[in-house]
Design a protein around this motif. Structure first.
Motif, short mmCIF file in Angstrom:
data_model
loop_
_atom_site.label_atom_id
_atom_site.label_comp_id
_atom_site.label_asym_id
_atom_site.label_seq_id
_atom_site.Cartn_x
_atom_site.Cartn_y
_atom_site.Cartn_z
N PHE A 46 28.35 41.12 30.95
CA PHE A 46 28.77 42.52 30.92
C PHE A 46 27.56 43.45 30.81
O PHE A 46 27.47 44.46 31.52
N ASP A 47 26.61 43.08 29.98
CA ASP A 47 25.40 43.89 29.83
C ASP A 47 24.57 43.89 31.12
O ASP A 47 24.01 44.93 31.51
N PRO A 106 38.24 40.47 33.99
CA PRO A 106 38.86 41.37 33.02
C PRO A 106 38.69 42.84 33.41
O PRO A 106 37.77 43.21 34.15
N PRO A 107 39.59 43.69 32.89
CA PRO A 107 39.55 45.12 33.24
C PRO A 107 38.21 45.80 32.97
O PRO A 107 37.80 46.68 33.73
N ARG A 108 37.54 45.43 31.90
CA ARG A 108 36.29 46.11 31.60
C ARG A 108 35.21 45.78 32.65
O ARG A 108 34.24 46.53 32.79
N GLY A 166 35.31 51.26 41.10
CA GLY A 166 36.12 50.10 40.79
C GLY A 166 35.66 48.85 41.54
O GLY A 166 34.48 48.70 41.88
N THR A 167 36.60 47.96 41.79
CA THR A 167 36.31 46.68 42.43
C THR A 167 37.18 46.50 43.67
O THR A 167 38.40 46.67 43.61
N LEU A 168 36.52 46.15 44.77
CA LEU A 168 37.20 45.88 46.04
C LEU A 168 37.29 44.38 46.21
O LEU A 168 36.27 43.69 46.27
N ASN A 169 38.51 43.86 46.27
CA ASN A 169 38.70 42.42 46.46
C ASN A 169 39.08 42.14 47.91
O ASN A 169 39.90 42.83 48.50
N ILE A 170 38.45 41.10 48.49
CA ILE A 170 38.75 40.68 49.86
C ILE A 170 39.57 39.40 49.77
O ILE A 170 39.11 38.40 49.20
N ASP A 191 43.38 45.64 40.37
CA ASP A 191 43.99 46.18 39.15
C ASP A 191 44.40 45.02 38.26
O ASP A 191 43.94 43.89 38.45
N GLU A 192 45.28 45.29 37.29
CA GLU A 192 45.58 44.26 36.28
C GLU A 192 46.42 43.10 36.81
O GLU A 192 46.51 42.06 36.18
N VAL A 193 47.04 43.26 37.99
CA VAL A 193 47.85 42.19 38.57
C VAL A 193 47.07 41.56 39.72
O VAL A 193 46.58 42.26 40.60
N LEU A 194 46.97 40.24 39.73
CA LEU A 194 46.16 39.55 40.73
C LEU A 194 46.63 39.87 42.15
O LEU A 194 47.81 39.73 42.47
N ASP A 195 45.69 40.31 42.99
CA ASP A 195 45.93 40.57 44.42
C ASP A 195 47.01 41.62 44.66
O ASP A 195 47.72 41.59 45.67
#
Length: 315
Positions: free
Chosen positions: A70-71, A91-93, A101-105, A138-142
């Motif tokens: 994380f650091d 995890p969300p953090r 945010g995070t872009l998932n492929i 987000d908090e739910v996978l895919d």
């Protein structure tokens, strides 16, 4: 944009290559250690090696939930994380850390076929197309909003290997296209219809074991879905494991008990299939090529020197 990349195997490798070939700056790469899992040794181009070749710092983790990582990510100061084929929960953090945010492929046409081995499951289920989706995590996978999605058709003779190559070729345009929209300031993307969502588990030995109660059409797709280099679909004959390397749906309809070795048809040997095979309305599975326990591959007509008897679910 400044990117941190999470990825593994060939999917992650192709994503990292696309990022390296783009205008974006890859600050850090996070990847998994090598695995001995049967499916994780397939399509195993190294993300770590590609990153190291380009002088990019690499972090190896099974799970991204420790303070040191994380650091490191905070210090990298990313505008966005891009993930592909990351195998454990983020995890969300972590996924919420970057400014965008995070872009998932993901290698399916979400919301269908979330989870694992989507191409193989889609082929078994007779889907007419497969594809690649870039979505915000987000908090739910895919399950996050879809930024970019592209599809390719499944042709009648395609194998899972064919579809792998077709979908891997979509990774670069989908990933870079999605990043372009985000970099341009877009914030409203397509919500997933959760009523259409399906979620699949990892494949294992049990999933490639032929069930002769299944219809021949599904079994034929199972054989194509387990094309090399994937483990082949298998059954048992006279107590020994027998892998089915090639098969077609029979032209004729054959009645009786599922698993019966029944009839020669062209270059195949027809096995009675389907839970209601007793009605005589079902096509059978015409096996054309097999591999025995000792690794010998041969035409089914040479292996089955006589008809009769059964292919079974147990030795």
């Amino acid at each position: 944009m400044r990117v941190v990349m999470f990825g593994y195997q060939t999917w992650g490798h192709r994503t990292l290559k696309a990022l390296l070939d783009s205008e974006h700056d890859v600050a850090t790469v996070v990847t998994h250690p090598k695995s001995e899992h049967a499916y994780e040794k397939i399509w195993s181009d190294s993300v770590a090696e590609l990153a190291e070749e380009h002088g990019i710092p690499v972090v190896i983790r099974n799970r991204p939930d420790d303070e040191e990582l994380f650091d490191l990510l905070k210090s990298a100061d990313p505008d966005i994380i891009v993930a592909n084929n990351w195998r454990t929960w983020i995890p969300p953090r972590i996924y919420g850390l970057p400014r965008h945010g995070t872009l998932n492929i993901h290698d399916s046409l979400l919301p269908k076929y979330a989870g694992f081995s989507p191409i193989i499951w889609a082929m078994i289920n007779g889907e007419s197309e497969v594809g690649v989706t870039a979505h915000l995590m987000d908090e739910v996978l895919d399950a996050g909003d879809i930024v970019e999605q592209r599809a390719v058709a499944v042709e009648p003779t395609d194998t899972a290997t064919d579809l792998f190559h077709k979908t891997v070729a979509l990774i670069a345009p989908v990933a870079i296209g999605a990043l372009a929209r985000i970099a341009a300031g877009e914030t409203e993307f397509t919500k997933q219809d959760r009523s259409q969502a399906t979620f699949f588990h990892k494949r294992s030995e049990k999933d490639i074991h032929v069930n002769w109660d299944w219809p021949a059409e599904v079994l034929e797709r199972l054989v194509r879905a387990q094309s090399a280099p994937y483990p082949a679909a298998f059954t048992f004959h006279k107590g020994k494991r027998l892998e089915i390397l090639a098969a077609v749906v029979s032209e004729g309809r054959y009645g009786g008990t599922p698993g019966r070795i029944f009839y020669r048809e062209d270059d195949g040997v027809v096995i009675v299939a389907g839970a209601d095979a007793r009605t005589g309305r079902n096509h059978g599975l015409a096996i054309t090529r097999v591999r025995t326990e000792d690794g010998s591959e041969l035409p089914a007509t040479e292996y089955f020197t006589s008809l009769g008897g059964y292919l079974t679910s147990r030795p």
